[in-house]
Scaffold this motif. Structure first.
Motif, short mmCIF file in Angstrom:
data_model
loop_
_atom_site.label_atom_id
_atom_site.label_comp_id
_atom_site.label_asym_id
_atom_site.label_seq_id
_atom_site.Cartn_x
_atom_site.Cartn_y
_atom_site.Cartn_z
N ARG A 1 0.85 -1.19 0.00
CA ARG A 1 0.00 0.00 0.00
C ARG A 1 0.89 1.24 0.00
NH1 ARG A 1 -3.09 -0.22 4.84
NH2 ARG A 1 -4.26 -1.86 3.79
N PHE A 2 0.60 2.14 -0.94
CA PHE A 2 1.33 3.38 -1.06
C PHE A 2 0.52 4.52 -0.43
CE2 PHE A 2 2.60 0.66 -4.55
CZ PHE A 2 3.99 0.77 -4.57
N SER A 3 1.14 5.28 0.44
CA SER A 3 0.49 6.44 1.04
C SER A 3 0.81 7.66 0.19
CB SER A 3 0.98 6.64 2.48
OG SER A 3 0.37 7.78 3.06
N VAL A 4 -0.17 8.11 -0.60
CA VAL A 4 0.06 9.22 -1.53
C VAL A 4 -0.72 10.46 -1.11
CG1 VAL A 4 -0.06 9.95 -3.94
CG2 VAL A 4 0.55 7.60 -3.40
N ASP A 5 -2.02 10.32 -0.85
CA ASP A 5 -2.82 11.36 -0.19
C ASP A 5 -3.00 12.66 -0.98
OD1 ASP A 5 -2.85 9.80 2.40
OD2 ASP A 5 -0.70 10.16 2.22
N VAL B 1 -3.43 2.07 -3.05
CA VAL B 1 -2.95 3.43 -2.80
C VAL B 1 -3.91 4.09 -1.80
CG1 VAL B 1 -2.17 5.59 -3.81
CG2 VAL B 1 -2.13 3.50 -5.19
N GLN B 2 -3.36 4.77 -0.84
CA GLN B 2 -4.15 5.34 0.25
C GLN B 2 -4.25 6.86 0.15
OE1 GLN B 2 -3.76 3.74 4.36
NE2 GLN B 2 -3.01 5.78 4.87
N VAL C 1 -8.56 9.27 -7.49
CA VAL C 1 -9.17 8.00 -7.88
C VAL C 1 -9.01 7.76 -9.37
CG1 VAL C 1 -11.35 6.74 -8.06
CG2 VAL C 1 -10.80 7.98 -5.96
N LYS C 2 -9.26 8.77 -10.16
CA LYS C 2 -9.16 8.64 -11.62
C LYS C 2 -7.73 8.32 -12.05
CE LYS C 2 -10.10 11.16 -15.93
NZ LYS C 2 -10.59 12.44 -16.50
N GLY D 1 -3.71 1.48 -13.09
CA GLY D 1 -3.96 0.04 -13.05
C GLY D 1 -3.74 -0.62 -11.71
N VAL D 2 -3.80 0.17 -10.61
CA VAL D 2 -3.69 -0.46 -9.29
C VAL D 2 -4.97 -1.23 -9.00
CG1 VAL D 2 -2.17 1.42 -8.52
CG2 VAL D 2 -4.62 1.51 -7.99
N ASN D 3 -4.93 -2.06 -7.98
CA ASN D 3 -6.10 -2.89 -7.63
C ASN D 3 -7.15 -2.14 -6.83
OD1 ASN D 3 -3.53 -5.04 -7.39
ND2 ASN D 3 -5.27 -5.70 -8.64
N ASN D 4 -6.68 -1.22 -5.97
CA ASN D 4 -7.65 -0.49 -5.15
C ASN D 4 -7.07 0.83 -4.66
OD1 ASN D 4 -6.48 -0.78 -2.31
ND2 ASN D 4 -6.69 -2.95 -2.86
#
Length: 348
Positions: free
Chosen positions: A130-134, A177-178, A193-194, A200-203
């Motif tokens: 999980r990537f924390s991008v925010d 991605v968070q 989100v877009k 192509g991430v899963n969620n």
């Protein structure tokens, strides 16, 4: 579909039965902080109060602990903690060893250092990353993570490379991605989100801000006003992409029916100094530290006198000073229900 707002304790009936009979058990899941150094300084960081910036867990100590944990029935580990896990020079080895010992492995990262070399060394061993991008733009990302604008493009490039690697080798690794909702980024959540759906991430996970009892930072958001946003974002869901808008967690805030934390036997935290802790309320707190891996093995600590003393103190302490909606909240609700059967429970 993955359900991140629920728990999975019901899928470990033997461990729950052991806890119910004996009042204790070995954890199913352990969170590990390989280092307390971080290359970001996020404005929302729940651990902004933690003294950090110089520690790396010893390589041999970590490998020995992973082997011991697996032997004692630990099912999964996540590398995260007080700092950025990929700053530890041996993190790839730790991930490989944990999987070699048949534990499921995950990692949470800010993504800046998840280069192609690390992707090759770790992706095949990870259940999820999980990537924390925010943020949805480099400008907002740099302001929230307090880093340079170039980092955003590095992260995007690294995530694209991870997606490409996963597809090439047909890996099952879930890439997420968070996005933590705070006032500074609210207008970018749709763009976020877009962007990651296109990559192509899963969620993606849209999480609420929860004030850590020890945090210096403080944000105020009326999440009930954003319920329509959750419904709108979920329209992006598809066979290969899912938006998690954590409304169930939001609804659980300020409603804790249990008197104390039942879930502590099922979870543990290891910090960069090798301390084994009940949860992230107790970084740098010797009184509530179970023990240290540089002095004793994980199993010695778990079965030791000090841990029993700490658990008794925490039981008396209760949950009044705990973080609202913490990760053990839903587990505590489940275990509280087991501890307090109702009149017609036998009519299944």
């Amino acid at each position: 579909m993955i359900n991140v707002d629920n728990h999975k304790l019901m899928y470990h009936p033997e461990r729950v039965a052991q806890w119910k009979e004996k009042g204790d058990c070995y954890p199913i899941y352990v969170e590990i902080g390989p280092t307390n150094i971080c290359n970001n300084n996020c404005v929302f960081c729940a651990l902004d109060w933690v003294k950090r910036g110089k520690d790396f867990i010893d390589k041999e100590t970590m490998i020995s602990a992973l082997k011991d944990m697996a032997k004692q029935g630990v099912k999964s580990v996540m590398f995260a903690g007080e700092g950025e896990p990929f700053l530890h020079k041996d993190i790839c080895l730790f991930i490989q060893k944990a999987r070699q010992y048949w534990m499921d492995v995950s990692v949470t990262t800010n993504g800046v250092l998840f280069t192609k070399e690390k992707i090759v060394k770790t992706m095949q061993y990870l259940s999820w990353i999980r990537f924390s991008v925010d943020a949805g733009t480099a400008k907002t990302h740099s302001e929230i993570h307090q880093t340079n604008k170039e980092d955003f493009n590095k992260i995007i490039s690294n995530i694209k490379e991870a997606v490409k690697f996963k597809k090439k080798f047909k890996l099952k690794t879930v890439i997420g991605v968070q996005f933590l909702l705070i006032p500074q980024n609210l207008k970018e959540v749709k763009k976020f989100v877009k962007l990651f759906k296109q990559i192509g991430v899963n969620n993606v996970q849209i999480k609420h801000y929860s004030q850590h009892p020890n945090s210096i930072n403080k944000f105020v958001i009326k999440y009930k006003d954003y319920a329509p946003l959750g419904k709108e974002l979920k329209k992006s869901n598809s066979k290969n992409f899912q938006v998690f808008f954590r409304e169930q967690t939001i609804r659980r805030l300020r409603n804790t029916p249990y008197p104390y934390c039942y879930g502590l036997p099922f979870f543990a935290l290891i910090d960069a100094k090798g301390n084994v802790l009940p949860c992230n309320l107790f970084y740098n707190n010797e009184e509530f530290t179970y023990g240290n891996l540089n002095k004793n093995s994980f199993s010695q600590i778990w079965e030791g006198k000090k841990r029993k003393e700490v658990l008794n103190k925490l039981k008396k302490r209760g949950c009044a000073k705990c973080r609202e909606g913490c990760r053990l909240d839903v587990i505590n609700r489940y275990l509280h229900r087991i501890k307090n059967p109702e009149e017609h429970d036998n009519f299944i």
